[in-house]
Design a protein around this motif. Structure first.
Motif, PDB file in Angstrom:
ATOM      1  N   THR A 305       0.714  -0.985   0.027  1.00  0.00           N
ATOM      2  CA  THR A 305      -0.346   0.162   0.018  1.00  0.00           C
ATOM      3  C   THR A 305       1.154   1.424   0.421  1.00  0.00           C
ATOM      4  O   THR A 305       0.251   2.234  -0.828  1.00  0.00           O
ATOM      5  CB  THR A 305      -0.707   0.286   1.584  1.00  0.00           C
ATOM      6  OG1 THR A 305       0.139   0.639   2.651  1.00  0.00           O
ATOM      7  CG2 THR A 305      -1.538  -1.082   1.545  1.00  0.00           C
ATOM      8  N   GLY A 306       2.512   1.035  -0.066  1.00  0.00           N
ATOM      9  CA  GLY A 306       3.139   2.038   0.467  1.00  0.00           C
ATOM     10  C   GLY A 306       3.014   2.779   1.523  1.00  0.00           C
ATOM     11  O   GLY A 306       4.296   3.908   2.038  1.00  0.00           O
ATOM     12  N   SER A 307       1.795   2.387   2.449  1.00  0.00           N
ATOM     13  CA  SER A 307       2.333   2.778   3.464  1.00  0.00           C
ATOM     14  C   SER A 307       2.541   1.765   4.876  1.00  0.00           C
ATOM     15  O   SER A 307       1.923   0.355   4.885  1.00  0.00           O
ATOM     16  CB  SER A 307       0.861   3.488   4.306  1.00  0.00           C
ATOM     17  OG  SER A 307       0.399   3.986   5.901  1.00  0.00           O
ATOM     18  N   TYR A 308       3.411   1.768   6.014  1.00  0.00           N
ATOM     19  CA  TYR A 308       3.215   0.897   7.147  1.00  0.00           C
ATOM     20  C   TYR A 308       2.440   1.049   7.995  1.00  0.00           C
ATOM     21  O   TYR A 308       1.861  -0.417   8.736  1.00  0.00           O
ATOM     22  CB  TYR A 308       4.739   1.513   8.122  1.00  0.00           C
ATOM     23  CG  TYR A 308       6.441   1.304   7.207  1.00  0.00           C
ATOM     24  CD1 TYR A 308       5.468   1.210   6.467  1.00  0.00           C
ATOM     25  CD2 TYR A 308       6.892   2.326   7.510  1.00  0.00           C
ATOM     26  CE1 TYR A 308       6.976   1.591   5.649  1.00  0.00           C
ATOM     27  CE2 TYR A 308       7.937   2.393   7.153  1.00  0.00           C
ATOM     28  CZ  TYR A 308       8.653   2.128   6.088  1.00  0.00           C
ATOM     29  OH  TYR A 308       9.653   2.767   5.402  1.00  0.00           O
ATOM     30  N   ASP A 309       1.441   1.790   8.445  1.00  0.00           N
ATOM     31  CA  ASP A 309      -0.141   1.824   8.525  1.00  0.00           C
ATOM     32  C   ASP A 309      -0.528   0.642   8.056  1.00  0.00           C
ATOM     33  O   ASP A 309      -1.692   0.643   8.883  1.00  0.00           O
ATOM     34  CB  ASP A 309      -0.865   3.126   8.402  1.00  0.00           C
ATOM     35  CG  ASP A 309      -0.122   3.495   9.419  1.00  0.00           C
ATOM     36  OD1 ASP A 309       0.712   3.723  10.425  1.00  0.00           O
ATOM     37  OD2 ASP A 309       0.492   5.014   8.918  1.00  0.00           O
ATOM     38  N   THR A 310      -1.092   0.515   6.942  1.00  0.00           N
ATOM     39  CA  THR A 310      -1.797  -0.412   6.468  1.00  0.00           C
ATOM     40  C   THR A 310      -1.223  -1.738   5.657  1.00  0.00           C
ATOM     41  O   THR A 310      -2.142  -3.366   5.212  1.00  0.00           O
ATOM     42  CB  THR A 310      -2.897   0.353   5.398  1.00  0.00           C
ATOM     43  OG1 THR A 310      -1.533   1.010   4.386  1.00  0.00           O
ATOM     44  CG2 THR A 310      -3.413   0.946   5.733  1.00  0.00           C
ATOM     45  N   SER A 311       0.247  -1.468   5.622  1.00  0.00           N
ATOM     46  CA  SER A 311       0.196  -2.957   5.113  1.00  0.00           C
ATOM     47  C   SER A 311       1.781  -3.245   6.097  1.00  0.00           C
ATOM     48  O   SER A 311       2.142  -2.599   7.244  1.00  0.00           O
ATOM     49  CB  SER A 311       2.075  -2.803   4.482  1.00  0.00           C
ATOM     50  OG  SER A 311       1.120  -2.547   2.789  1.00  0.00           O
ATOM     51  N   GLN A 312       1.201  -4.119   6.830  1.00  0.00           N
ATOM     52  CA  GLN A 312       2.232  -5.753   7.782  1.00  0.00           C
ATOM     53  C   GLN A 312       4.215  -5.287   6.927  1.00  0.00           C
ATOM     54  O   GLN A 312       3.576  -5.839   6.549  1.00  0.00           O
ATOM     55  CB  GLN A 312       1.801  -6.571   8.304  1.00  0.00           C
ATOM     56  CG  GLN A 312       2.921  -7.387   9.228  1.00  0.00           C
ATOM     57  CD  GLN A 312       2.467  -6.463  10.648  1.00  0.00           C
ATOM     58  OE1 GLN A 312       1.410  -6.790  11.203  1.00  0.00           O
ATOM     59  NE2 GLN A 312       3.524  -6.288  11.243  1.00  0.00           N
ATOM     60  N   VAL A 313       4.740  -4.458   7.896  1.00  0.00           N
ATOM     61  CA  VAL A 313       5.668  -5.034   7.694  1.00  0.00           C
ATOM     62  C   VAL A 313       6.906  -5.317   8.990  1.00  0.00           C
ATOM     63  O   VAL A 313       6.892  -4.983  10.278  1.00  0.00           O
ATOM     64  CB  VAL A 313       6.693  -3.610   7.125  1.00  0.00           C
ATOM     65  CG1 VAL A 313       5.613  -3.356   6.203  1.00  0.00           C
ATOM     66  CG2 VAL A 313       6.621  -2.458   8.117  1.00  0.00           C
ATOM     67  N   TYR A 314       8.386  -5.504   8.432  1.00  0.00           N
ATOM     68  CA  TYR A 314       9.160  -6.299   9.678  1.00  0.00           C
ATOM     69  C   TYR A 314      10.372  -6.085   9.691  1.00  0.00           C
ATOM     70  O   TYR A 314      10.464  -5.337   8.037  1.00  0.00           O
ATOM     71  CB  TYR A 314       8.946  -7.598   9.822  1.00  0.00           C
ATOM     72  CG  TYR A 314       7.465  -8.684   9.797  1.00  0.00           C
ATOM     73  CD1 TYR A 314       6.611  -8.939  10.599  1.00  0.00           C
ATOM     74  CD2 TYR A 314       7.034  -8.997   7.954  1.00  0.00           C
ATOM     75  CE1 TYR A 314       5.286  -8.943  10.498  1.00  0.00           C
ATOM     76  CE2 TYR A 314       6.207  -9.212   7.900  1.00  0.00           C
ATOM     77  CZ  TYR A 314       5.287  -9.278   9.197  1.00  0.00           C
ATOM     78  OH  TYR A 314       4.273 -10.399   8.420  1.00  0.00           O
ATOM     79  N   VAL A 315      11.509  -6.165  10.482  1.00  0.00           N
ATOM     80  CA  VAL A 315      13.042  -5.830  10.325  1.00  0.00           C
ATOM     81  C   VAL A 315      13.010  -7.952  10.713  1.00  0.00           C
ATOM     82  O   VAL A 315      12.947  -7.908  11.233  1.00  0.00           O
ATOM     83  CB  VAL A 315      13.498  -5.475  11.083  1.00  0.00           C
ATOM     84  CG1 VAL A 315      14.652  -5.473  11.594  1.00  0.00           C
ATOM     85  CG2 VAL A 315      13.198  -3.563  11.418  1.00  0.00           C
ATOM     86  N   LEU A 316      13.533  -8.533   9.252  1.00  0.00           N
ATOM     87  CA  LEU A 316      13.449 -10.588   9.134  1.00  0.00           C
ATOM     88  C   LEU A 316      15.058 -10.643   8.736  1.00  0.00           C
ATOM     89  O   LEU A 316      15.375 -11.799   9.103  1.00  0.00           O
ATOM     90  CB  LEU A 316      12.518 -10.728   8.649  1.00  0.00           C
ATOM     91  CG  LEU A 316      11.175 -10.555   8.363  1.00  0.00           C
ATOM     92  CD1 LEU A 316      10.104 -11.773   8.033  1.00  0.00           C
ATOM     93  CD2 LEU A 316      10.584 -10.720  10.343  1.00  0.00           C
TER      94      LEU A 316
END
Length: 362
Positions: A305-316
């Motif tokens: 989506t271009g947004s961390y608020d609506t796409s789940q992201v991580y540091v992996l």
């Protein structure tokens, strides 16, 4: 009579389907990829000689077989896609990944999910593409080989994929080291066989080596596989350090870190959820080298989506370094997930000079 005939036809059809399924499982079992615990690879590298006190840069990048760009989702993460719609899309991603690697201008590259001959990437030899783009030879450690992966619908099909390590440094030897399997028969017949790709770099003027380990740990197990593989990695790190070597491991942990959950919280717990690591989980003399300025991975339940608020992201993704290696910088290169579901991480380090180095040089 007609009812009996219809029943016999139905039973015949069921028996035929059952026979074909059993035959398929039998073929996959016979043809299952069964690598040795340790397999020697042909060492490929440059001519650059390494000395104690030298600095080097290393980039790790899970390339997502050039098929998991910002517009894609993936069926194992809650999406529906198996591969991009066209070969042209794979080629666009390959070009973007290669340009990113060139811009990062590193002495060593650890790449994961590099396809050699797979349906999902339109049978493109991605290793050769990266070698040509970077003008650098690579080493390949296969971790996924199957004549035909029969799921989902449409099926994944043929897969030949693995880890690639490339360097301008002089490599004395390299090995593929198997990690514990996470799945049992019959699932394991067409699943990944995880591994580490080890490169050994002589340190001129000493008896030491720089041991570089490229890894990609389990993703979709119940957690026991990742734990077993992490333990083998830790044992390898400790063994090499006790032998007096410099040690750097880098890749995709498929696990996030406890202290980073505040930066990138778990907003989606219905789909794939990573295990959580503590930074104190390493052997003595080792530490993680991580950067949370930007996330390194996104969930593939939907396009980005271009947004961390609506796409789940991580540091992996990141590194582990021994304490005889000085960390100068660790940095995520933000590509906004344009070409892969992961983002590259680069470190700059210096091999510390020690009293033992001085004795060996005297």
């Amino acid at each position: 009579m007609k009812t009996r005939k219809h029943l016999l036809c139905l039973l015949g059809a069921v028996a035929a389907v059952a026979f074909l399924l059993l035959l398929g499982v039998a073929i996959l079992t016979i043809r299952e990829y069964r690598p040795d615990d340790v397999e020697a690879l042909t060492p490929e590298g440059g001519s650059k000689v390494l000395k104690a006190g030298d600095s080097i840069s290393i980039t790790t990048y899970n390339t997502g077989y050039a098929g998991l760009d910002k517009d894609e989702d993936f069926f194992m993460d809650g999406g529906s896609m198996v591969r991009p719609d066209s070969k042209e899309k794979v080629e666009e991603n390959l070009a973007g990944i290669a340009d990113t690697l060139k811009d990062l201008d590193s002495d060593v590259y650890f790449l994961q999910e590099v396809d050699r001959d797979s349906k999902r990437s339109y049978y493109t030899d991605e290793m050769v593409y990266y070698e040509d783009a970077l003008d650098m030879s690579g080493m390949f450690a296969r971790n996924f080989k199957c004549d035909y992966v029969p799921y989902p619908l449409p099926p994944i099909g043929k897969v030949d994929s693995g880890l690639v390590s490339m360097t301008s440094l002089n490599v004395s030897s390299a090995n593929r080291i198997s990690l514990p399997e996470s799945f049992s028969w019959p699932i394991k017949t067409c699943n990944l066989k995880r591994c580490m790709l080890e490169m050994r770099i002589p340190v001129e003027g000493t008896k030491k080596e720089l041991v570089l380990i490229n890894f990609h740990l389990e993703a979709y197990d119940n957690g026991s596989g990742k734990t077993a593989q992490s333990n083998i990695l830790k044992e390898k790190l400790q063994e090499e350090y006790e032998a007096g070597n410099y040690v750097i491991a880098g890749g995709d942990f498929n696990q996030t870190f406890e202290d980073l959950l505040e930066t990138y919280p778990l907003i989606d717990t219905e789909n794939w959820v990573p295990q959580v690591l503590n930074r104190d989980s390493l052997p003595e003399h080792f530490s993680y080298a991580l950067d949370d300025t930007y996330p390194t991975c996104r969930l593939l339940n939907a396009p980005y989506t271009g947004s961390y608020d609506t796409s789940q992201v991580y540091v992996l993704d990141g590194f582990i370094i021994s304490d005889n290696v000085k960390l100068q910088e660790v940095k995520v290169s933000d590509q906004d997930f344009a070409y892969s579901d992961h983002q590259p991480v680069k470190i700059k380090v210096t091999l510390k000079k020690t009293k033992q180095n001085a004795k060996e040089n005297s």
